[in-house]
Design an enzyme around this catalytic site. Structure first.
Site, PDB file in Angstrom:
ATOM      1  N   HIS A  72      -9.766  11.800  -8.798  1.00 18.46           N
ATOM      2  CA  HIS A  72      -8.443  12.334  -9.167  1.00 18.46           C
ATOM      3  C   HIS A  72      -7.802  11.413 -10.199  1.00 18.46           C
ATOM      4  O   HIS A  72      -7.504  10.266  -9.894  1.00 18.46           O
ATOM      5  CB  HIS A  72      -7.523  12.397  -7.949  1.00 18.46           C
ATOM      6  CG  HIS A  72      -7.973  13.366  -6.905  1.00 18.46           C
ATOM      7  ND1 HIS A  72      -8.107  14.709  -7.145  1.00 18.46           N
ATOM      8  CD2 HIS A  72      -8.328  13.186  -5.615  1.00 18.46           C
ATOM      9  CE1 HIS A  72      -8.514  15.313  -6.052  1.00 18.46           C
ATOM     10  NE2 HIS A  72      -8.673  14.406  -5.105  1.00 18.46           N
ATOM     11  N   TYR A 201       2.374  17.003  -4.294  1.00 21.28           N
ATOM     12  CA  TYR A 201       3.404  16.525  -3.368  1.00 21.28           C
ATOM     13  C   TYR A 201       4.678  17.279  -3.730  1.00 21.28           C
ATOM     14  O   TYR A 201       5.130  17.208  -4.869  1.00 21.28           O
ATOM     15  CB  TYR A 201       3.662  15.023  -3.553  1.00 21.28           C
ATOM     16  CG  TYR A 201       2.542  14.117  -3.095  1.00 21.28           C
ATOM     17  CD1 TYR A 201       1.437  13.855  -3.903  1.00 21.28           C
ATOM     18  CD2 TYR A 201       2.605  13.478  -1.851  1.00 21.28           C
ATOM     19  CE1 TYR A 201       0.424  13.002  -3.479  1.00 21.28           C
ATOM     20  CE2 TYR A 201       1.594  12.620  -1.429  1.00 21.28           C
ATOM     21  CZ  TYR A 201       0.502  12.389  -2.243  1.00 21.28           C
ATOM     22  OH  TYR A 201      -0.499  11.545  -1.834  1.00 21.28           O
ATOM     23  N   PRO A 293       2.163   8.520   5.912  1.00 21.65           N
ATOM     24  CA  PRO A 293       1.014   8.910   5.076  1.00 21.65           C
ATOM     25  C   PRO A 293       1.370   9.343   3.654  1.00 21.65           C
ATOM     26  O   PRO A 293       0.477   9.661   2.869  1.00 21.65           O
ATOM     27  CB  PRO A 293       0.415  10.094   5.857  1.00 21.65           C
ATOM     28  CG  PRO A 293       1.532  10.617   6.673  1.00 21.65           C
ATOM     29  CD  PRO A 293       2.438   9.479   6.982  1.00 21.65           C
ATOM     30  N   LYS A 297      -1.761   5.297   1.948  1.00 20.87           N
ATOM     31  CA  LYS A 297      -2.092   3.877   1.891  1.00 20.87           C
ATOM     32  C   LYS A 297      -2.757   3.319   3.155  1.00 20.87           C
ATOM     33  O   LYS A 297      -3.257   2.193   3.142  1.00 20.87           O
ATOM     34  CB  LYS A 297      -0.810   3.050   1.626  1.00 20.87           C
ATOM     35  CG  LYS A 297      -0.228   3.256   0.251  1.00 20.87           C
ATOM     36  CD  LYS A 297      -1.003   2.472  -0.784  1.00 20.87           C
ATOM     37  CE  LYS A 297      -0.772   2.940  -2.191  1.00 20.87           C
ATOM     38  NZ  LYS A 297      -1.933   3.481  -2.870  1.00 20.87           N
ATOM     39  N   TYR A 384       0.288   3.924  -6.725  1.00 18.99           N
ATOM     40  CA  TYR A 384      -0.552   4.963  -6.110  1.00 18.99           C
ATOM     41  C   TYR A 384      -2.029   4.605  -6.193  1.00 18.99           C
ATOM     42  O   TYR A 384      -2.784   4.808  -5.241  1.00 18.99           O
ATOM     43  CB  TYR A 384      -0.287   6.330  -6.773  1.00 18.99           C
ATOM     44  CG  TYR A 384      -0.817   7.481  -5.959  1.00 18.99           C
ATOM     45  CD1 TYR A 384      -0.068   8.048  -4.936  1.00 18.99           C
ATOM     46  CD2 TYR A 384      -2.094   7.998  -6.197  1.00 18.99           C
ATOM     47  CE1 TYR A 384      -0.560   9.088  -4.171  1.00 18.99           C
ATOM     48  CE2 TYR A 384      -2.603   9.045  -5.438  1.00 18.99           C
ATOM     49  CZ  TYR A 384      -1.823   9.592  -4.421  1.00 18.99           C
ATOM     50  OH  TYR A 384      -2.319  10.620  -3.662  1.00 18.99           O
TER      51      TYR A 384
HETATM   52  C1  PHB Z   1      -5.017  14.019   2.937  1.00 22.26           C
HETATM   53  O1  PHB Z   1      -5.866  14.455   2.135  1.00 22.26           O
HETATM   54  O2  PHB Z   1      -5.127  14.212   4.154  1.00 22.26           O
HETATM   55  C2  PHB Z   1      -3.873  13.248   2.403  1.00 22.26           C
HETATM   56  C3  PHB Z   1      -3.793  13.012   1.035  1.00 22.26           C
HETATM   57  C4  PHB Z   1      -2.731  12.294   0.530  1.00 22.26           C
HETATM   58  C5  PHB Z   1      -1.759  11.818   1.368  1.00 22.26           C
HETATM   59  C6  PHB Z   1      -1.833  12.028   2.736  1.00 22.26           C
HETATM   60  C7  PHB Z   1      -2.900  12.746   3.262  1.00 22.26           C
HETATM   61  O3  PHB Z   1      -0.705  11.139   0.843  1.00 22.26           O
END
Ligand code: PHB
Ligand code: APR
Length: 394
Positions: A72, A201, A293, A297, A384
């Site tokens: 990504h 997000y 989450p 991290k 990030y």
């Molecule tokens: C996930 O793919 O489960 C995932 C990805 C990014 C995040 C949290 C969970 O910030």
């Protein structure tokens, strides 16, 4: 039984540390409370920083990750019906992250441990730590009805937030810092193509939403939910309706819905225990710290603790530098607090905390500012993809 390192817990922290030490000829035994099947049934985040992938390559447990992981180079931040791409590569000096599920990381490391033949005990009961402040700490447990005793030189407490290791430190020798958030995440896994090849997000007046994926035909989605909600309250249809409502219109056109194959609710917490060592016991990963989450991290911080402990143990055993291990906690905590800050910030920015319209306007202004300023974009991107590891003393 005698060994150099006793490792409590076979989550990603314990397995990765065990594997790295094995490859350096440093003997270790892993003691895990659950069965391998149970450990592999836990679904967690799936975004790996470059430091984590490099360490997995050092551990020689990365072939499948390198074949199947999804690179990504950016992700989308959506708010007020609009979506802005964060170009990670451009704003972090060429870095990216790798989408590869934590369950898969754990499975690869489990397979490597089995292939190496190194000693491990699953379904260990009544695990207790003794004489941690002496030169010969002891771990006791019951395995298949037989009492076991392992005498070792160091203990790595890799047993997660609820484990026995942190609880073995006297309460007046450890300080706990905590923030509990007034909401949870409801997550589902579905055998459907992801809505987008990059993560989304989304901040919305009804609450946060996240679109992620595990492969071209396996998607992971989350919506912010109430802590009082139960999984049974959320039919698949209710979940998809809520997710659609929280995403920008141009994205929802790409959304493919389907039956969920896993659905769970997780609370959000920030937590740090200081110091991360007591006598010959070293806390690693979730045993010492938890992040919400939102910045993905958790596993990455666990990997940077493993990196630090692994290198210090190499200095101890290969260069006879007995003094260096004293620096473990301070080396780890510098990076941990920065990741705690970023995870807290992403969480604060993107979730609905109350019905207060002023608060929401401020969140939107902050998002607009960060996503339109070069400095703001660099700040998001460099955090990030993962801040640099603290240098190991030599
Ligand atoms: C996930 O793919 O489960 C995932 C990805 C990014 C995040 C949290 C969970 O910030
Ligand atoms: N004795 C032995 N093992 C134990 C005990 C105990 N008393 N208590 C817990 N365990 C085991 C758990 O069953 C689990 O398999 O320790 C393991 C801890 O694994 P994780 O909770 O996955 O923690 P860790 O390995 O540090 O993984 C890093 O960061 O944010 C997270 O999602 C991320 O889970 C990931 C974590």
């Amino acid at each position: 039984m005698k060994t150099q390192g006793a490792i409590i817990g076979a989550g990603p922290s314990g397995l990765l540390l065990g594997r790295l030490l094995d490859l350096q000829g440093i003997a270790n035994i892993i003691i895990e409370a659950k069965s391998p099947e149970y450990v592999l049934s836990r679904i967690r985040a799936g975004v790996l920083e470059q430091g984590t992938t490099d360490l997995l390559r050092t551990a020689q447990g990365s072939d499948r990750m390198d074949r199947e992981g999804l690179v990504h180079e950016g992700f989308a931040l959506s708010f007020a019906g609009d979506s802005r791409r964060i170009d990670l590569k451009k704003y972090s000096g060429g870095k990216s992250v790798l989408g590869y599920g934590q369950t898969e990381v754990t499975k690869d490391l489990m397979d490597a441990r089995i292939a190496s033949g190194a000693t491990q005990f699953y379904e260990a009961e009544q695990v207790t730590l003794h004489d941690i402040e002496s030169d010969h700490p002891v771990v006791r447990f019951v395995h298949q009805g037989t009492q076991q005793r392992i005498e070792c030189e160091y203990i790595a407490g890799c047993d997660g937030f609820h484990g026995v290791s942190r609880q073995s430190i006297p309460s007046d020798r450890i300080q706990l810092f905590e923030r509990v958030y007034p909401f949870g995440w409801l997550g589902i896994l579905s055998r459907t193509p992801p809505i987008s090849h990059e993560l989304i997000y989304s901040h919305h007046e009804r609450g946060f939403a996240l679109c992620s994926m595990r492969s071209d035909n396996l998607s992971r989605y989350y919506v912010q939910c109430s802590l009082d909600d139960r999984v049974e309250d959320w039919s698949d249809q209710r979940f998809w309706d809520e997710l659609c409502c929280r995403l920008p219109a141009e994205s929802t056109r790409q959304l493919v819905t389907g039956a969920s194959i896993e659905k769970s609710i997780a609370p959000l917490r920030s937590f740090v225990a200081e110091p991360m060592q007591f006598g010959r016991l070293f806390l690693v990963g979730d045993a010492a710290h938890i992040v919400p989450p939102t910045g993905a991290k958790g596993l990455n911080l666990a990997a940077s603790d493993v990196y630090t402990l692994y290198h210090l143990l190499r200095l101890r055993y290969q260069d006879r530098r007995h003094d260096v291990l004293a620096q473990y906690s301070s080396l780890c905590l510098r990076r941990i607090w920065k990741a705690e800050r970023f995870s807290w910030w992403m969480t604060s920015l993107l979730h609905k905390f109350s019905d207060d319209p002023f608060g929401r306007k401020i969140q939107e202004a902050e998002l607009a500012y960060y996503t339109s300023s070069e400095a703001g974009l660099s700040t998001i991107a460099e955090n990030y993809v993962g801040l640099p590891y603290e240098p190991i003393p030599n």
